[in-house]
Design an enzyme around this catalytic site. Structure first.
Site, short mmCIF file in Angstrom:
data_model
loop_
_atom_site.label_atom_id
_atom_site.label_comp_id
_atom_site.label_asym_id
_atom_site.label_seq_id
_atom_site.Cartn_x
_atom_site.Cartn_y
_atom_site.Cartn_z
N MET A 163 61.88 180.20 132.83
CA MET A 163 61.03 181.09 131.92
C MET A 163 59.50 180.99 132.19
SD MET A 163 61.36 178.97 128.30
CE MET A 163 61.01 177.20 128.23
N ARG A 296 63.66 172.85 123.94
CA ARG A 296 63.11 171.58 123.27
C ARG A 296 64.36 170.56 122.88
NH1 ARG A 296 59.19 175.25 119.34
NH2 ARG A 296 57.63 175.22 120.99
N TYR A 436 55.72 169.30 128.04
CA TYR A 436 56.17 170.71 128.25
C TYR A 436 57.14 171.04 127.10
CZ TYR A 436 60.00 168.97 131.31
OH TYR A 436 60.96 168.32 131.90
N GLU A 437 57.24 172.30 127.13
CA GLU A 437 58.07 172.92 125.88
C GLU A 437 57.57 172.77 124.57
OE1 GLU A 437 60.37 175.09 126.68
OE2 GLU A 437 60.40 174.69 128.67
N GLY A 438 56.26 172.71 124.68
CA GLY A 438 55.36 172.44 123.20
C GLY A 438 55.11 170.95 123.20
#
Length: 589
Positions: A163, A296, A436-438
């Site tokens: 992504m 997440r 990562y991923e927020g």
């Protein structure tokens, strides 16, 4: 160093003794024949693959790293062969949609498998993990033609996924992204822009690499409401799936990172690359969140996996390393596991990992229920619990995993700082999971700012009621008093903190200031609930249970005595409000 031992015994205990897996599956259409026996066979084989194929590549992959040669990524020695073996054994499609060639097994088994893969080789696990997330986004939002062409090949592992969200000037605030998508007469789009931090952006496994790219159409409104999602493959496939011409995308560089060296984290250039719209125009962020939420949860499991591997190896070392006298002075040299502070570090890692695994199983079961239960009300209730737990699993598990890796490194002393012992790699690898991923701060703000107000503020209290019900029944079990009482006290603090935040929901500084402390308070209390359930189950199993099960009440007592008291300070910090955080001006820093 000791080899990684997949914790299959503990996983089966959770399924069979703690969460009544057989009964849960029997109520879900399509899963009626899934039971603990099947789960045990799947997890045992997954554990063997992780320990025998993936772990031996972990250190060598870290030392060699992925590299860019003539514009193409070369992964470390053995990764290509391991990925082929992984796919041919069917692990890529474990929970994949059977309509497109997947095995269709429960998310619960997928998450437990993900943990073992992450323990054995975090860098490797990102390839199938990101691919699975991409298939979920395509499966939920793409048209039938795209699904028919791409999903079978991605679920089988023949093609991989990635992504592409982040840009140099657009990280957490995706509304700032500038990648453009120009419509073409044939219904495709030309994608132009540069993305950074793209895990699995390229590899040398063969097959295609399917990028899900966020970009703006020419008429897009500003901000996140103007973002669309596009499927952009490395090679343009023919209708039969055979690979055609190379598309206009390339890896311009590999990021030089603190950890996960074997994972190719790419700077991706899209130079008029051909792509196809997924979902509706300007609604790309909603479609991408299908993948992001799945990722997440996956990243949370990565944190758990690294923590489990680290504490296993530190425990084995502590049993063998001879240093210092015995506590009573009768022996001049003893294994360091006899020293109280070493035990503190090992027990902290163990209770955090075992508790997180239990919560991961419960959360995965809620995902399975949300996807298949015949009662819409039950599905919606479970879906709410998954939404509530997503930021908790991502942030808390990765915090716990990093903390456990650091503690485990400390157990080894100077050897923990030396590369050949392997512990410093766990510390470096675990660190990215918090980012990562927020980032975990963003996850905490998602919990306080978005999840607590859900269901008119009743989502969290609905979960608290479930916890209270368990605590009331556990209070009657001899031997469970310590963990039950401590968890009930922590829950009182959590409820007061929740009410405090919700009462001040109009003040963004209040939720922002409380967020990180609140998420940890929520996570520790929830792990207390899980430890209560595990204690009751272990006591019921009796003296004939395996040693790893018999020790659960003692571990729960440690969690109650030494970990749950943190909730006292967390509540105090939350109730003190944002004033001390916001007192200084920016120039005063």
């Amino acid at each position: 160093m000791a080899n990684y031992v997949p914790p299959v015994e503990d996983m089966i205990f959770l399924l069979s003794n703690v969460f009544d897996f057989d009964r849960q599956m029997a109520a879900l259409p399509g899963f009626e024949e899934v039971n603990t026996d099947l789960a045990a066979s799947v997890l045992e084989e997954a554990g063997k693959f992780a320990a025998e194929v993936l772990e031996p590549l972990n250190r060598s992959g870290d030392e060699e790293g992925s590299r860019l040669e003539n514009g193409e990524v070369v992964t470390p020695k053995g990764f290509k062969e391991a990925y082929k073996a992984f796919s041919e054994a069917g692990w890529s499609g474990l929970s994949g949609d059977p309509d497109y060639g997947g095995q269709g097994l429960p998310r619960t088994l997928q998450i437990l498998t993900d943990e073992m893969v992450s323990s054995a080789n975090l860098s490797f696990g990102l390839f199938p993990g990101l691919t699975r997330g991409a298939t979920e986004a395509i499966g939920h939002h793409a048209g039938e033609d795209l699904k028919a062409l791409y999903l079978p090949r991605m679920i089988s592992g023949e093609w991989t996924g990635a992504m592409a969200l982040t840009e140099a000037s657009a990280g957490t605030d995706l509304g700032l992204l500038t990648t453009r998508a120009e419509p073409q007469d044939d219904g495709s789009y030309r994608i132009t822009g540069t993305k950074i931090f793209i895990s699995s952006g390229d590899q040398d496994f063969g097959g295609n690499i399917v990028h899900l790219v966020l970009a703006r159409l020419p008429d897009a409104p500003k901000g996140v409401k103007g973002i669309s999602l596009f499927l952009v493959p490395k090679f343009l496939p023919d209708a039969d799936g055979s690979l055609g011409a190379r598309n206009g995308l390339s890896a311009g560089a590999l990021e030089h990172k603190m950890g996960i060296h074997a994972q190719p984290t790419c700077v991706m250039n899209y130079d008029g690359a051909t792509g196809w719209l997924i979902g509706e125009p300007h609604r790309g962020l909603a479609a991408m969140f299908t993948m992001m939420n799945a990722e997440r949860l996956f990243v949370g499991i990565e944190g758990l996996g690294v923590g489990e591997a680290a504490v296993q190896k530190a425990t084995a070392y502590a049993k063998e390393r001879l240093q210092g006298r015995s506590l009573d002075g009768s022996r001049p040299l003893v294994p360091i596991i006899e020293h109280p502070d070493v035990r503190r570090m090992l027990l902290t890692g163990r209770v955090l990992c075992d508790g997180a695994r239990a919560l991961s199983v419960w959360t995965a079961l809620q995902m399975d229920i949300a996807g298949r239960h015949p009662d819409a009300g039950v599905r919606n209730a479970a879906d709410g619990f998954v939404a509530l737990m997503t930021p908790v699993v991502k942030a808390a598990f990765t915090d716990f995993g990093f903390e456990t890796a650091v503690l485990s490194q400390q157990v080894l002393g100077g050897h923990g700082y030396i590369r050949e012992w392997g512990m410093e790699q766990f510390v470096r690898d675990a660190r990215i999971t918090q980012i990562y991923e927020g980032t975990n701060g963003v996850q905490a703000m998602d919990l306080t700012g978005r999840k607590l107000p859900m269901e008119d503020g009743e989502l969290a209290p609905r979960f608290f009621a479930l916890v209270k019900e368990s605590l009331q029944s556990a209070a009657l079990v001899p031997g469970a008093e310590a963990i039950t009482t401590a968890t009930a006290q922590a829950l009182d603090r959590l409820e007061r903190s929740t009410a405090h935040i919700l009462a001040r929901a109009e003040d963004p500084a209040e939720a922002g200031a409380a967020a990180t402390d609140y998420l940890r308070l929520f996570a520790l209390t929830t792990l207390g609930w899980c430890w209560t359930k595990m204690t009751v189950a272990a006591l019921s199993a009796g003296a004939d249970a395996a040693p790893a099960i018999r020790r659960k009440p003692a571990l729960a007592a440690f969690f109650a005595a030494r970990i749950l008291p943190q909730t006292l300070a967390l509540e105090a910090s939350i109730l003190n409000g944002p004033d001390s955080l916001m007192a200084l001006t920016a120039d005063d820093f």
